[in-house]
Design an enzyme around this catalytic site. Structure first.
Site, short mmCIF file in Angstrom:
data_model
loop_
_atom_site.label_atom_id
_atom_site.label_comp_id
_atom_site.label_asym_id
_atom_site.label_seq_id
_atom_site.Cartn_x
_atom_site.Cartn_y
_atom_site.Cartn_z
CG ASP A 7 41.11 112.99 90.69
OD1 ASP A 7 40.11 112.50 90.10
OD2 ASP A 7 40.68 113.40 91.76
N1 DQQ Z 1 38.90 111.93 93.14
C1 DQQ Z 1 37.84 112.92 93.34
C2 DQQ Z 1 38.56 113.52 94.57
C3 DQQ Z 1 39.25 112.50 95.33
C4 DQQ Z 1 39.50 111.49 94.31
C5 DQQ Z 1 37.60 113.56 92.04
C6 DQQ Z 1 39.69 109.99 94.70
O1 DQQ Z 1 37.78 114.44 95.25
O2 DQQ Z 1 40.08 113.04 96.12
O3 DQQ Z 1 37.81 112.86 91.06
O4 DQQ Z 1 39.88 109.32 93.67
#
Ligand code: DQQ
Length: 587
Positions: free
Chosen positions: A65
């Site tokens: 992300d």
């Molecule tokens: N990636 C998810 C989120 C979390 C993060 C979404 C953890 O919900 O916070 O891809 O790497």
């Protein structure tokens, strides 16, 4: 009769297969799959093959992300979820890069990493808010000693450092914890805060039973947060809402507005990333600040049948307001199509999409997106093709440019729409992706399929077609499908776990007016990001050709419809690589 039966059987099969895929994360790698064997396996070699030339990508290992994108004193900051130890998800820290133009980047040491009781088991996604007095603050999800998901804040150690290199996580963290009745393993990803009538507000994603939730919290001082009686919004049967994003868009024009803007001249967007499908969906609606409720318009629905910012490999996206250019910018994670073992072998996984400006369509029914203008600084050698007629079965090569690393813009002009093929009423309940898998680019039609064959090998043994197909419905209306089909993108055997979906979305255009439709594709070795009809429908595909690589990649215009189409204008550019400083920084 037999063919009828076969058709029905095929339909049942495709439907069952798509249900299976939806239930199984669509084959896209989930961010939270734990590969204990692989997550600490440092890359022995970083394979250059398929690495992108102008997308944002660190020199090695796993990324997911985009976090807390922001503009501060002339500098853009991008943080992102990063595994410093391996090419699969795990050991997540907040890597940090800075830029003056969102294209050329300088890598800095990680800004946030597990070190305190309130984040010792994880520093997960979050967002930035610029507080009054021009003071950035980050909210992020920490996993505490009990692996509870809690929300923490971090502030720059030195506001006068133009790069904000160092971030402090004060000891009065956490600032938001799940209450007793909440599911503490499904409570994460705080949004940028917005200010109204004496209170800050944030959303935190979550779920209650199988209901997706956008939990709402309020604070006067940004430290003491109180949960609102009602979530801002929630929807049944949608599962965990990851990475919510809530922002206003101006009703008129393309200018962005600050996240706190409310009033009659804006509409609000709520985007959520559905953990269960690994796709994102958004609604447009009205935010009532006095009641702190958000009501989606009746033209947009929650959940899997909803609108998507991107119908392809695109997840955990986030927008921010760029006050320097009065625009709202969207970043998304173009997740992998490759399997974990392949990622390990490559030594890297995941890229960020090219940042996109977002605005509201004039009818207020959808978000429109376009790559930021700054991307054009990377355009090199340019070729044109104008007024080129393309008959059924023809494919015309766009020569001379570096077809594996290119930007191409094309406008197609169509003849009569009368020959558009019938939209089979049986497809009404299928999603766009399933329809595309039934009507792929090599299946002749009436008006279309026509479009681009990207990352194509000379003899078309491999290609990723990005195309339109025009249908006619029972009511004599035209329906336009845009596909970015990875099915033929690679000769790798199908037993290798390469995800090759026929990504697709419908395009909300009225072709009867001028019978023209445009397409732009950003082609970059293993990514094809496409923008249909000026950015109304966007699709990103991650693909792994075996032949169509580097100089052996080709770009064609094609038409497989009985009606000829004309390439009214086409301009394609070879794309140069941006400057990426400190790429060898070890962290
Ligand atoms: N990636 C998810 C989120 C979390 C993060 C979404 C953890 O919900 O916070 O891809 O790497």
């Amino acid at each position: 009769m037999d063919t009828m039966f076969n058709k029905k059987l095929a339909l049942v099969f495709v439907f069952a297969a798509s249900v299976f895929l939806v239930m199984n994360n669509n084959g896209v790698e989930a961010s939270h799959n734990i590969y204990s064997r692989l997550q600490n396996a440092a890359a022995v070699e970083v394979k250059q093959l398929h690495r992108t030339g102008y997308h944002f990508q660190p020199p090695k290992h796993w990324i997911n992300d985009p976090n807390a994108p922001m503009y501060f004193n002339g500098i853009y900051h991008l943080f992102y979820q990063y595994n410093p130890k391996g090419a699969v998800w795990g050991n997540i820290v907040w890597a940090h890069s800075v830029s003056k133009d969102l294209i050329n980047w300088e890598a800095l040491p990680p800004a946030i990493f597990p070190s305190k009781p309130f984040d010792i088991n994880g520093t997960w996604s979050g967002s930035a808010t610029i507080l009054p007095g021009n003071k950035p603050i980050i909210l992020y999800t920490g996993l505490d000693a009990d692996k509870r998901q809690i929300q923490n804040y971090a502030i720059p150690a030195n506001y006068s450092d133009p790069y904000l290199r160092e971030w402090i996580k004060p000891d009065d963290n956490p600032i938001v914890v799940p209450s007793q009745e909440m599911n503490s393993s499904q409570f994460r990803d705080p949004t940028t805060a917005w200010w109204h009538n004496g209170h800050w507000r944030i959303l935190v994603g979550g779920k209650r039973k199988h209901r997706g939730m956008a939990w709402l919290y309020r604070s006067i001082d940004f430290k003491y947060w109180v949960k609102a009686k009602h979530p801002l919004h929630s929807a049944p049967e949608t599962g965990m809402w990851e990475c919510p994003d809530f922002f206003p868009l101006a009703l008129n024009g393309r200018s962005g507005v600050d996240t706190s803007k409310v009033g009659e001249d804006v509409k609000h967007i709520l985007k959520v990333s559905l953990d269960e499908t690994r796709y994102e969906y958004y609604t447009l609606g009205k935010y009532f600040p006095a009641k702190d409720r958000y009501v989606p318009d009746n033209t947009s629905v929650d959940g899997r049948a909803g609108l998507r910012l991107d119908y392809g490999n695109f997840y955990a996206s986030k927008t921010f307001f760029d006050p320097s250019k009065n625009r709202r910018i969207l970043w998304g994670w173009a997740n992998e199509s490759d399997a974990a073992d392949d990622d390990k072998a490559k030594g890297w996984a995941g890229v960020q999409t090219i940042p996109r400006v977002v605005w509201l369509s004039p009818d207020g029914k959808q978000v429109v997106q376009w790559p930021i203008k700054e991307l054009e600084t990377l355009r090199g050698l340019k070729v044109d093709m104008n007024n080129q007629n393309v008959e059924q079965g023809q494919h015309v090569e766009v020569k001379e440019i570096t077809a594996a690393q290119a930007d191409v813009e094309v406008t197609f002009s169509l003849g009569s729409l009368d020959k558009a093929e019938e939209f089979d009423p049986n497809w009404a309940n299928l999603d766009s992706q399933t329809v595309c898998s039934l009507r792929r680019s090599d299946i002749p039609g009436g008006v279309g399929p026509f479009g681009l064959l990207t990352l194509a090998s000379q003899n078309l043994d491999e290609f990723t077609p990005v195309f339109f197909r025009v249908f006619k419905t029972k009511e004599n209306k035209h329906k336009v499908l845009m596909c970015s089909d990875a099915k033929s993108s690679s000769l790798r055997p199908f037993n290798e776990k390469l995800y090759r979906p026929s990504f697709a979305g419908f395009v909300d255009v009225d072709l009867s007016a001028n019978k023209k439709i445009s397409l732009r594709s950003l082609i970059d070795h293993s990514v094809v990001e496409s923008f249909g009809a000026g950015g109304k429908t966007c699709i990103t595909s991650r693909v792994y050709p075996t032949l169509a690589i580097n100089d052996a990649a080709h770009l064609f215009v094609f038409n497989n419809g009985t009606e000829p189409v004309t390439v009214q204008t086409l301009t394609a550019w070879s794309m140069n690589a941006p400057q990426q400083m400190n790429q060898n920084l070890e962290f």
